[in-house]
Design an enzyme around this catalytic site. Structure first.
Site, PDB file in Angstrom:
ATOM      1  N   PHE A  84     -18.714  13.880 -26.294  1.00 51.09           N
ATOM      2  CA  PHE A  84     -18.273  13.000 -27.384  1.00 51.09           C
ATOM      3  C   PHE A  84     -18.168  11.540 -26.944  1.00 51.09           C
ATOM      4  O   PHE A  84     -18.307  10.633 -27.749  1.00 51.09           O
ATOM      5  CB  PHE A  84     -16.934  13.476 -27.966  1.00 51.09           C
ATOM      6  N   ASP A 121       1.524  20.077 -20.681  1.00 52.10           N
ATOM      7  CA  ASP A 121       0.856  18.802 -20.942  1.00 52.10           C
ATOM      8  C   ASP A 121       1.838  17.986 -21.779  1.00 52.10           C
ATOM      9  O   ASP A 121       1.952  18.164 -22.987  1.00 52.10           O
ATOM     10  CB  ASP A 121      -0.470  19.023 -21.673  1.00 52.10           C
ATOM     11  N   ARG A 124     -13.246  14.479 -34.006  1.00 53.42           N
ATOM     12  CA  ARG A 124     -12.561  15.578 -33.327  1.00 53.42           C
ATOM     13  C   ARG A 124     -13.035  16.876 -33.958  1.00 53.42           C
ATOM     14  O   ARG A 124     -12.315  17.551 -34.680  1.00 53.42           O
ATOM     15  CB  ARG A 124     -11.031  15.463 -33.430  1.00 53.42           C
ATOM     16  N   PHE A 161      -7.650  21.101 -24.949  1.00 53.12           N
ATOM     17  CA  PHE A 161      -7.879  19.664 -25.008  1.00 53.12           C
ATOM     18  C   PHE A 161      -9.091  19.378 -24.121  1.00 53.12           C
ATOM     19  O   PHE A 161      -9.278  20.011 -23.084  1.00 53.12           O
ATOM     20  CB  PHE A 161      -6.668  18.819 -24.590  1.00 53.12           C
ATOM     21  N   THR A 162      -9.895  18.404 -24.515  1.00 51.63           N
ATOM     22  CA  THR A 162     -11.204  18.167 -23.893  1.00 51.63           C
ATOM     23  C   THR A 162     -11.150  18.071 -22.360  1.00 51.63           C
ATOM     24  O   THR A 162     -11.768  18.877 -21.660  1.00 51.63           O
ATOM     25  CB  THR A 162     -11.803  16.882 -24.484  1.00 51.63           C
ATOM     26  N   TYR A 174       0.845  -1.204   0.000  1.00 49.01           N
ATOM     27  CA  TYR A 174       0.000   0.000   0.000  1.00 49.01           C
ATOM     28  C   TYR A 174       0.877   1.250   0.000  1.00 49.01           C
ATOM     29  O   TYR A 174       0.591   2.233  -0.684  1.00 49.01           O
ATOM     30  CB  TYR A 174      -0.927   0.020   1.227  1.00 49.01           C
ATOM     31  N   LYS A 219       0.133   7.350 -23.455  1.00 48.78           N
ATOM     32  CA  LYS A 219       0.535   7.646 -24.834  1.00 48.78           C
ATOM     33  C   LYS A 219       2.040   7.406 -24.978  1.00 48.78           C
ATOM     34  O   LYS A 219       2.488   6.284 -25.071  1.00 48.78           O
ATOM     35  CB  LYS A 219       0.153   9.082 -25.204  1.00 48.78           C
TER      36      LYS A 219
HETATM   37  N1  PM9 Z   1      -6.202  11.766 -24.822  1.00 52.46           N
HETATM   38  C1  PM9 Z   1      -6.924  10.684 -26.781  1.00 52.46           C
HETATM   39  O1  PM9 Z   1      -7.527   9.754 -27.320  1.00 52.46           O
HETATM   40  C2  PM9 Z   1      -7.821   9.933 -24.516  1.00 52.46           C
HETATM   41  C3  PM9 Z   1      -9.276  10.017 -24.788  1.00 52.46           C
HETATM   42  S1  PM9 Z   1      -9.960  11.519 -25.420  1.00 52.46           S
HETATM   43  C4  PM9 Z   1     -10.218  12.418 -23.965  1.00 52.46           C
HETATM   44  O2  PM9 Z   1      -6.261  11.514 -27.430  1.00 52.46           O
HETATM   45  C5  PM9 Z   1      -3.851  15.117 -23.835  1.00 52.46           C
HETATM   46  C6  PM9 Z   1      -3.082  15.904 -24.838  1.00 52.46           C
HETATM   47  C7  PM9 Z   1      -4.489  13.951 -24.192  1.00 52.46           C
HETATM   48  C8  PM9 Z   1      -5.243  13.233 -23.214  1.00 52.46           C
HETATM   49  C9  PM9 Z   1      -5.987  12.090 -23.564  1.00 52.46           C
HETATM   50  C10 PM9 Z   1      -5.254  13.741 -21.902  1.00 52.46           C
HETATM   51  C11 PM9 Z   1      -6.010  13.036 -20.816  1.00 52.46           C
HETATM   52  C12 PM9 Z   1      -4.597  14.898 -21.597  1.00 52.46           C
HETATM   53  N2  PM9 Z   1      -3.906  15.563 -22.570  1.00 52.46           N
HETATM   54  O3  PM9 Z   1      -6.935  10.087 -21.021  1.00 52.46           O
HETATM   55  O4  PM9 Z   1      -6.896  11.023 -18.751  1.00 52.46           O
HETATM   56  O5  PM9 Z   1      -4.394  13.524 -25.449  1.00 52.46           O
HETATM   57  O6  PM9 Z   1      -4.990   9.676 -19.525  1.00 52.46           O
HETATM   58  O7  PM9 Z   1      -5.335  11.890 -20.452  1.00 52.46           O
HETATM   59  C13 PM9 Z   1      -6.957  10.818 -25.351  1.00 52.46           C
HETATM   60  P1  PM9 Z   1      -6.090  10.588 -19.906  1.00 52.46           P
END
Ligand code: PM9
Length: 489
Positions: free
Chosen positions: A480, A246, A413, A155-156, A103, A289
């Site tokens: 989305f 980011d 997108r 970004f979303t 933990y 990523k």
């Molecule tokens: N990106 C993508 O498919 C995951 C689903 S769409 C919300 O591109 C950036 C630049 C991203 C991103 C996720 C996140 C969030 C932050 N910044 O999905 O929470 O491309 O790990 O990261 C998606 P998490």
């Protein structure tokens, strides 16, 4: 005369084998060779299902014409996202077996901390379950009601956390980023005049930080140049404003700097990544990523006081500060993935594969975002479906048509992803109305890319038969993901 058998490392640096797609890069000074291959061997395979057009139509109807709502077993080639979809290496899988599932104080946390510090250069690490966990914490800690957050395109999830914390996002990316046809090589750059205007209008006190992404996802995976980043650092330092980075695709951005920006050709990806991070004050990372893991993220900081607050907050929302919602094995896989992500051969093949697909579509005359970006090829849905107005969701309709055509899953997108203005409730109308063909890392072969290209070209040829959609269910946040649609007659 050079002895062929005694090429020096220096020669290798000057004339590495190039992915064939690089002939499209006007600035590339490198030589090309006819073919190239992935720098790995395949040790295990996952079987994928072939489906009939009738089955796919039924699946798409059941999914409300939203590719997020399809069952993945009904997908043939899955280009929905590059997030958490990478194939891990044998070393990462071996690391999974070394999970110390304590933990508190897991050995894997310390390995991750070391990998993060050595690779990115930030001082302090707060692990989170994924990127948005880190966005949540930093937004809550730094943003007050009424603040504005300038950034290189929204970004979303990032913007939503900024808004939920009381802030307003202001786009300060350069104009070329909104133009799919512009060939500008650094469309991720911040427009310094726009940033200065925001600082003058609101005052530095209302700007908790500049939100700066490498690469810029919604613009098509477009990189920021080192020159621009240095200038943004200079300006923000003058006004005592932080840069929160980011860094989700920072190694991909570094690769483009090496390839495209004058003076960086001989630098390693690792050293460029370090330099990028050095101009910023902290970072949010979706390790799903660049860092080649199926789950995980973190917040990285240089300021001890802020780190202390973040370390305190993470226990409320994610988990103890030495696991942040992750299993020990996940942290171990991430620490190995981080180091693999800055390897030149890996990145060369990764981006080479994206360019390969992009080049095929350009040759066939399919409108896509130029130049081809880091993590996917982005189809210009408004240019392809000229007869479908933005209110009828052309990118959503195109993504549905592509799936029905061949079982290739992509992601909208455009206007659906852009959502509504938090204050007025009105739809945002983004200039970019795109379908993203996102390439998972180390998962598909060039043959898959050929099939994808053929399918996109086929859909492009039948484009006049594709009608728009109407939204019949709209969730409140990040619509989305779960919205449902029906075809317009
Ligand atoms: N990106 C993508 O498919 C995951 C689903 S769409 C919300 O591109 C950036 C630049 C991203 C991103 C996720 C996140 C969030 C932050 N910044 O999905 O929470 O491309 O790990 O990261 C998606 P998490």
């Amino acid at each position: 005369m050079t002895n062929y058998l005694s090429f020096t490392d220096d020669h290798h640096l000057k004339y590495p084998f190039r992915p064939i797609a690089f002939h499209a890069l006007k600035t590339s000074t490198m030589k090309t060779r006819k073919s190239w291959a992935e720098p790995y061997k395949i040790k295990m395979v996952e079987l994928i299902k072939m489906t009939s057009p009738r089955q796919r139509l039924k699946a798409m109807q059941a999914a409300g014409y939203n590719t997020f709502l399809l069952k993945s077993e009904d997908v043939y080639i899955d280009l929905l996202t590059d997030s958490g979809t990478s194939a891990m290496s044998d070393r990462q899988w071996a690391g999974m077996m070394l999970g110390d599932e304590a933990y508190a104080g897991s050995r894997n946390f310390y390995n991750l901390e070391k990998a993060m510090q050595e690779t990115y250069g930030y001082k302090y690490l707060v692990p989170t379950h994924q990127g948005r966990g880190a966005e949540h914490i930093i937004s809550k800690l730094l943003i007050k009601k009424g603040d504005v957050v300038p950034g290189n395109m929204y970004f979303t999830t990032t913007r939503l956390h900024q808004e939920l914390a009381g802030g307003t996002f202001v786009d300060v990316i350069n104009d070329e980023a909104h133009d799919p046809k512009s060939e500008f090589l650094f469309k991720g750059n911040i427009d310094l005049k726009k940033l200065e205007a925001v600082i003058n209008k609101y005052g530095a006190k209302r700007i908790p930080y500049v939100s700066m992404a490498t690469t810029v996802n919604m613009a098509g995976g477009q990189p920021i140049s080192m020159e621009n980043l240095k200038a943004v650092r200079k300006l923000t330092r003058k006004h005592n404003i932080r840069i929160i980075h980011d860094m989700t695709r920072v190694a991909e951005n570094a690769y483009f700097i090496k390839e495209r920006e004058k003076g960086y050709a001989n630098r390693t990806i690792a050293s460029l990544v370090q330099e990028i991070c050095s101009y910023t004050d902290g970072a949010t990372m979706s390790a799903k990523k660049d860092a080649l893991v199926n789950i995980g993220g973190f917040l990285a900081l240089n300021d001890w006081d802020l780190f202390e607050e973040a370390r305190n907050m993470v226990v409320i929302y994610e988990g103890l500060h030495t696991y942040g919602g992750l299993a020990g094995r996940d942290m171990e896989a991430m620490s190995i993935g981080i180091r693999e992500s800055v390897d030149y051969d890996h990145m060369h093949a990764r981006i080479g594969q994206v360019l390969y697909l992009g080049d095929k579509l350009i040759e066939a005359g399919v409108p896509i975002v130029h130049p081809v970006g880091s993590h996917g090829v982005f189809l210009d849905a408004s240019a392809i479906l000229k007869h479908v107005p933005q209110d009828h969701f052309p990118a959503q309709a195109l993504a549905a048509a592509l799936y029905i055509n061949s079982g290739v899953r992509s992601m909208e997108r455009g206007i659906v992803s852009a959502g509504r203005d938090a204050k007025t409730g009105k739809n945002h109308y983004p200039k970019l109305e795109l379908v993203r063909l996102t390439i998972p890392r180390r998962v598909y072969t060039q043959a898959h890319m050929d099939v994808v290209a053929e399918s996109v070209i086929d859909v492009f040829e039948k484009r006049k038969k594709i009608n728009g959609l109407k939204m019949v269910y709209e969730p409140k946040y990040l619509r989305f993901f779960q919205a449902r649609f029906e075809p317009l007659k």
